[in-house]
Design a protein around this motif. Structure first.
Motif, PDB file in Angstrom:
ATOM      1  N   ALA A 236      39.360  38.755  55.101  1.00  0.00           N
ATOM      2  CA  ALA A 236      38.334  38.437  54.103  1.00  0.00           C
ATOM      3  C   ALA A 236      38.597  39.190  52.799  1.00  0.00           C
ATOM      4  O   ALA A 236      38.394  38.650  51.701  1.00  0.00           O
ATOM      5  N   TYR A 237      39.056  40.420  52.921  1.00  0.00           N
ATOM      6  CA  TYR A 237      39.399  41.229  51.741  1.00  0.00           C
ATOM      7  C   TYR A 237      40.502  40.557  50.924  1.00  0.00           C
ATOM      8  O   TYR A 237      40.374  40.381  49.704  1.00  0.00           O
ATOM      9  N   LEU A 238      41.562  40.140  51.597  1.00  0.00           N
ATOM     10  CA  LEU A 238      42.677  39.493  50.898  1.00  0.00           C
ATOM     11  C   LEU A 238      42.248  38.150  50.305  1.00  0.00           C
ATOM     12  O   LEU A 238      42.653  37.794  49.188  1.00  0.00           O
ATOM     13  N   LEU A 239      41.409  37.428  51.040  1.00  0.00           N
ATOM     14  CA  LEU A 239      40.916  36.142  50.543  1.00  0.00           C
ATOM     15  C   LEU A 239      40.037  36.336  49.305  1.00  0.00           C
ATOM     16  O   LEU A 239      40.113  35.551  48.345  1.00  0.00           O
ATOM     17  N   CYS A 240      39.223  37.377  49.305  1.00  0.00           N
ATOM     18  CA  CYS A 240      38.357  37.662  48.155  1.00  0.00           C
ATOM     19  C   CYS A 240      39.176  37.968  46.904  1.00  0.00           C
ATOM     20  O   CYS A 240      38.788  37.586  45.794  1.00  0.00           O
ATOM     21  N   ILE A 241      40.291  38.647  47.084  1.00  0.00           N
ATOM     22  CA  ILE A 241      41.153  38.937  45.934  1.00  0.00           C
ATOM     23  C   ILE A 241      41.697  37.633  45.352  1.00  0.00           C
ATOM     24  O   ILE A 241      41.634  37.395  44.139  1.00  0.00           O
ATOM     25  N   TRP A 242      42.207  36.783  46.234  1.00  0.00           N
ATOM     26  CA  TRP A 242      42.812  35.526  45.789  1.00  0.00           C
ATOM     27  C   TRP A 242      41.774  34.593  45.164  1.00  0.00           C
ATOM     28  O   TRP A 242      41.954  34.098  44.044  1.00  0.00           O
ATOM     29  N   LEU A 243      40.670  34.378  45.870  1.00  0.00           N
ATOM     30  CA  LEU A 243      39.627  33.491  45.360  1.00  0.00           C
ATOM     31  C   LEU A 243      38.932  34.086  44.139  1.00  0.00           C
ATOM     32  O   LEU A 243      38.629  33.383  43.175  1.00  0.00           O
ATOM     33  N   GLY A 244      38.700  35.400  44.204  1.00  0.00           N
ATOM     34  CA  GLY A 244      38.006  36.063  43.101  1.00  0.00           C
ATOM     35  C   GLY A 244      38.752  35.935  41.790  1.00  0.00           C
ATOM     36  O   GLY A 244      38.155  35.658  40.742  1.00  0.00           O
ATOM     37  N   ASN A 245      40.063  36.132  41.826  1.00  0.00           N
ATOM     38  CA  ASN A 245      40.857  35.997  40.602  1.00  0.00           C
ATOM     39  C   ASN A 245      40.802  34.575  40.053  1.00  0.00           C
ATOM     40  O   ASN A 245      40.769  34.368  38.837  1.00  0.00           O
ATOM     41  N   LYS A 246      40.784  33.606  40.949  1.00  0.00           N
ATOM     42  CA  LYS A 246      40.680  32.209  40.508  1.00  0.00           C
ATOM     43  C   LYS A 246      39.312  31.928  39.882  1.00  0.00           C
ATOM     44  O   LYS A 246      39.212  31.278  38.833  1.00  0.00           O
ATOM     45  N   LEU A 247      38.261  32.408  40.529  1.00  0.00           N
ATOM     46  CA  LEU A 247      36.907  32.161  40.033  1.00  0.00           C
ATOM     47  C   LEU A 247      36.630  32.889  38.719  1.00  0.00           C
ATOM     48  O   LEU A 247      35.860  32.412  37.881  1.00  0.00           O
ATOM     49  N   MET A 248      37.255  34.047  38.543  1.00  0.00           N
ATOM     50  CA  MET A 248      37.012  34.840  37.334  1.00  0.00           C
ATOM     51  C   MET A 248      37.925  34.454  36.173  1.00  0.00           C
ATOM     52  O   MET A 248      37.762  34.966  35.063  1.00  0.00           O
ATOM     53  N   LYS A 249      38.855  33.562  36.417  1.00  0.00           N
ATOM     54  CA  LYS A 249      39.868  33.241  35.412  1.00  0.00           C
ATOM     55  C   LYS A 249      39.260  32.828  34.076  1.00  0.00           C
ATOM     56  O   LYS A 249      39.692  33.287  33.008  1.00  0.00           O
ATOM     57  N   ASN A 250      38.263  31.964  34.106  1.00  0.00           N
ATOM     58  CA  ASN A 250      37.651  31.460  32.872  1.00  0.00           C
ATOM     59  C   ASN A 250      36.245  31.998  32.653  1.00  0.00           C
ATOM     60  O   ASN A 250      35.440  31.392  31.947  1.00  0.00           O
ATOM     61  N   ARG A 251      35.967  33.123  33.269  1.00  0.00           N
ATOM     62  CA  ARG A 251      34.657  33.753  33.111  1.00  0.00           C
ATOM     63  C   ARG A 251      34.813  35.119  32.453  1.00  0.00           C
ATOM     64  O   ARG A 251      35.836  35.775  32.622  1.00  0.00           O
ATOM     65  N   PRO A 252      33.801  35.561  31.732  1.00  0.00           N
ATOM     66  CA  PRO A 252      33.879  36.906  31.135  1.00  0.00           C
ATOM     67  C   PRO A 252      33.760  37.976  32.221  1.00  0.00           C
ATOM     68  O   PRO A 252      33.111  37.753  33.253  1.00  0.00           O
ATOM     69  N   PRO A 253      34.376  39.128  32.024  1.00  0.00           N
ATOM     70  CA  PRO A 253      34.287  40.198  33.032  1.00  0.00           C
ATOM     71  C   PRO A 253      32.883  40.779  33.115  1.00  0.00           C
ATOM     72  O   PRO A 253      32.147  40.809  32.129  1.00  0.00           O
ATOM     73  N   PHE A 254      32.524  41.238  34.292  1.00  0.00           N
ATOM     74  CA  PHE A 254      31.260  41.947  34.479  1.00  0.00           C
ATOM     75  C   PHE A 254      31.446  43.410  34.085  1.00  0.00           C
ATOM     76  O   PHE A 254      32.515  43.981  34.277  1.00  0.00           O
TER      77      PHE A 254
ATOM     78  N   PHE B 168      35.706  45.280  42.727  1.00  0.00           N
ATOM     79  CA  PHE B 168      35.251  45.651  41.384  1.00  0.00           C
ATOM     80  C   PHE B 168      36.323  45.340  40.334  1.00  0.00           C
ATOM     81  O   PHE B 168      36.012  44.896  39.230  1.00  0.00           O
ATOM     82  N   PHE B 169      37.584  45.575  40.667  1.00  0.00           N
ATOM     83  CA  PHE B 169      38.664  45.223  39.741  1.00  0.00           C
ATOM     84  C   PHE B 169      38.653  43.724  39.451  1.00  0.00           C
ATOM     85  O   PHE B 169      38.834  43.293  38.306  1.00  0.00           O
ATOM     86  N   VAL B 170      38.453  42.930  40.499  1.00  0.00           N
ATOM     87  CA  VAL B 170      38.425  41.470  40.334  1.00  0.00           C
ATOM     88  C   VAL B 170      37.272  41.064  39.421  1.00  0.00           C
ATOM     89  O   VAL B 170      37.452  40.285  38.475  1.00  0.00           O
ATOM     90  N   LEU B 171      36.082  41.591  39.684  1.00  0.00           N
ATOM     91  CA  LEU B 171      34.896  41.211  38.911  1.00  0.00           C
ATOM     92  C   LEU B 171      34.974  41.701  37.467  1.00  0.00           C
ATOM     93  O   LEU B 171      34.394  41.083  36.571  1.00  0.00           O
ATOM     94  N   ARG B 172      35.697  42.783  37.247  1.00  0.00           N
ATOM     95  CA  ARG B 172      35.848  43.315  35.886  1.00  0.00           C
ATOM     96  C   ARG B 172      37.113  42.794  35.205  1.00  0.00           C
ATOM     97  O   ARG B 172      37.433  43.200  34.101  1.00  0.00           O
ATOM     98  N   LYS B 173      37.835  41.918  35.921  1.00  0.00           N
ATOM     99  CA  LYS B 173      39.072  41.309  35.415  1.00  0.00           C
ATOM    100  C   LYS B 173      40.106  42.369  35.040  1.00  0.00           C
ATOM    101  O   LYS B 173      40.780  42.280  34.020  1.00  0.00           O
TER     102      LYS B 173
END
Length: 296
Positions: free
Chosen positions: A43-61, A131-136
């Motif tokens: 789940a951790y590895l999946l969150c990294i992969w999916l998270g980067n995709k979802l955050m690609k066109n979104r502003p960082p938190f 947190f790195f993913v969410l902050r881009k």
């Protein structure tokens, strides 16, 4: 039923590979079956992969309050583990050079309980990456970072099941001390007014390297002068720590080595470069810099 059968087969295979587990930790949370640890890592590895995709066109938190609370929590947990390991090993009269698994009685159980928290802290620390993913902060999600986080959680599941005390205490004691410093640094770094005081990041990396080297020395000392601690575990730990040393040295060189200054490149005569046999790419870089300056 299918999942239960799969779980049984996995655990039978693990037991076949490593032998009987330590009965003192039977029934402890997350330890009886490997599947929760495996699925949490997946789940951790999946969150990294999916998270980067979802955050690609979104502003960082920003997440500043969350980061302060999180880093404070990890700092306090690390401090607790550090103090408790020191007290437990002192109570049990642990031998610093080599300590077996069964000679310290209740102190061994006390050490094992702290090491369970150390194991559990590794799943909490998955949040570092989230947190790195969410902050881009994609540049922070390196192979070293993911490898270290994912493997430590799984390795410590094995440690708790087969070697939950004795010689296993040393690495977590050092690591807890390093984490007190490291997560204090991370917590302070999200407060803008504190950043000017945080000149010591470079030395944290050096301290981590020293930690790994000391752990290797401590582990091998038990192989040279054995006390009954499983030899295969000592060899595995030394090998794993060696991979971390290599990766951290590579990170340190890339992060902190000084690149040649533009002035130095400018002032190096081309004729001297040719006479001294420098690579032609160096000339191109130097000439490109000089030409750009002339064009200005």
């Amino acid at each position: 039923e299918t999942l239960k059968a799969f779980d049984r087969e996995v655990n039978e295979f693990v037991d076949y590979m490593f032998g009987p587990r330590d009965p003192r930790v039977r029934g402890w949370f997350l330890l009886d079956s490997y599947l929760p640890t495996f699925f949490l890592t997946g789940a951790y590895l999946l969150c990294i992969w999916l998270g980067n995709k979802l955050m690609k066109n979104r502003p960082p938190f920003s997440l500043r309050p969350h980061l302060i609370v999180y880093n404070l929590g990890i700092t306090l947990l690390s401090f607790y583990m550090l103090i408790e390991l020191i007290l437990a090993t002192w109570e049990g009269g642990y031998n610093l050079q080599c300590q077996n698994l069964h000679s310290a009685g209740e102190a061994d159980i006390r050490v094992a309980k702290v090491l369970w928290w150390y194991y559990f802290s590794k799943v909490i620390e998955f949040m570092d990456t989230i947190f790195f993913v969410l902050r881009k902060k994609s540049s922070q999600i390196t192979f070293l970072h993911v490898y270290h986080h994912a493997t430590m959680f799984n390795i410590w599941w094995c440690v708790l099941n087969w070697i939950p005390c004795g010689q296993s205490f040393f690495g977590p004691t050092l690591n807890s001390f390093i984490h007190v410093l490291m997560y204090s640094y991370y917590g302070l770094s999200v407060i803008p007014s504190m950043r000017k005081y945080l000149w010591w990041k470079k030395y944290l990396t050096q301290a981590q390297l020293i930690q790994f080297l000391l752990t290797i020395v401590h582990t091998l000392s038990a192989a040279v002068k054995p006390c009954g601690f499983p030899f295969g575990c000592l060899m595995f730990q030394s090998s794993y720590m060696a991979t971390l040393v290599i990766l951290f040295i590579n990170f340190y060189i890339k992060t902190y080595r000084k690149a040649p200054s533009r002035t130095a490149v400018k002032e190096t005569p081309v004729t001297t470069e040719i006479k001294n046999g420098f690579h032609k790419d160096y000339f191109a870089a130097a000439n490109g810099f000089q030409n750009n300056k002339k064009a200005q």
